[in-house]
Scaffold this active site. Sequence first.
Site, PDB file in Angstrom:
ATOM      1  N   LEU A   1       0.817  -1.204   0.000  1.00 55.38           N
ATOM      2  CA  LEU A   1       0.000   0.000   0.000  1.00 55.38           C
ATOM      3  C   LEU A   1       0.856   1.262   0.000  1.00 55.38           C
ATOM      4  O   LEU A   1       0.555   2.229  -0.707  1.00 55.38           O
ATOM      5  CB  LEU A   1      -0.935   0.003   1.210  1.00 55.38           C
ATOM      6  N   ASP A   2       1.953   1.256   0.771  1.00 58.38           N
ATOM      7  CA  ASP A   2       2.789   2.451   0.827  1.00 58.38           C
ATOM      8  C   ASP A   2       3.535   2.674  -0.480  1.00 58.38           C
ATOM      9  O   ASP A   2       3.949   3.793  -0.789  1.00 58.38           O
ATOM     10  CB  ASP A   2       3.787   2.359   1.989  1.00 58.38           C
TER      11      ASP A   2
ATOM     12  N   GLN B   1       2.049   1.917  -3.446  1.00 57.00           N
ATOM     13  CA  GLN B   1       1.029   2.351  -4.392  1.00 57.00           C
ATOM     14  C   GLN B   1       0.594   3.794  -4.155  1.00 57.00           C
ATOM     15  O   GLN B   1       0.272   4.507  -5.102  1.00 57.00           O
ATOM     16  CB  GLN B   1      -0.206   1.451  -4.270  1.00 57.00           C
ATOM     17  N   CYS B   2       0.548   4.223  -2.927  1.00 58.49           N
ATOM     18  CA  CYS B   2       0.069   5.562  -2.582  1.00 58.49           C
ATOM     19  C   CYS B   2       1.237   6.405  -2.078  1.00 58.49           C
ATOM     20  O   CYS B   2       2.034   5.951  -1.249  1.00 58.49           O
ATOM     21  CB  CYS B   2      -1.007   5.504  -1.509  1.00 58.49           C
ATOM     22  N   THR B   3       1.322   7.615  -2.578  1.00 58.90           N
ATOM     23  CA  THR B   3       2.424   8.485  -2.199  1.00 58.90           C
ATOM     24  C   THR B   3       2.229   9.004  -0.783  1.00 58.90           C
ATOM     25  O   THR B   3       1.170   9.538  -0.439  1.00 58.90           O
ATOM     26  CB  THR B   3       2.511   9.683  -3.162  1.00 58.90           C
TER      27      THR B   3
END
Length: 306
Positions: free
Chosen positions: A141-142, A144-146
Amino acid sequence: PLYDFSDSLDGGRPKAEAAADAMRRIFPGVDARAVSLQVPMPAHSVSASEAAATRAAAAELDALVAAHDVVFLLTDSRESRWLPAMLGALHAKVVLCVALGFDSYVAMRHGVKSDSGSMNLGCYFCNDVVAPADSLSDRSLDQQCTVTRPGLAPIAAGMAVELLASVVQHPLGGLAPPPPPTADGDAVDSAVFGAPPHQIRGYLAGFRQHAIVGQAYDRCTACSDVVLDAYRQHGFDFLLRVFNNVVVDEAAPHVPTDQAPPTPDYSYLETLTGLAALHRQTDDIMADIEWSEDGDEGSDDGFEQL
């Protein structure tokens, strides 16, 4: 803000729905309609069972872009911006794009084609020499998302809104040229809000900000003529080749063929736009250069070209 903690409860609300409701609370007179849509993306394969739904989503997005005056690209991945960026260029819309890093951001407007078909300013993808690829699969998740500094998103969003205000108040609208470089850094323009810059790049490390210009690229994977023409001529069939990254014959890139030589190092868009050929030309040039580790005495890098 458009979102608060309550929007994340019980599994969370759709972002578009929550944003539209918040806008109506802020200003009841606003005409806001939420559309929940899966944006098809390059290099994200579409199976036969998904083709009908993907076709419908692409058609709906095309209709939405055509029906509106301004498009904001605020999605979470690079590849999810490709289709709306291409459609914005196709329909000559004002497109504002905002992207964030950990402590940096870019807020930019895409170039708009004039009646003559020319476009000077580039889009979000014009600086790239590779096509957008799958940046989401098999990532945590980290990844994929800034993750950003807390004030970065509001700063970038404010810049994008002010950039739009400058564009719509300019006599030339989306065709407004960026400010010319001057000795004191100020733009000279008769428009109400001055000349709208092309790109604003900010860096919270050092609290620096720069207005820069990037020219349109004739091999851009989103706004180049070859891409727009392919969509005009082949519609969803072209999009499906982009999404599935089909193998093509470079002499006839619109026609998939089992006999075409595989090019695993290059995507369909790279082949279509000529970026693959550019890469091979560069590789050939580099292969013809021989380097020696025994540089001239006093050489800074210890290498010399033979």
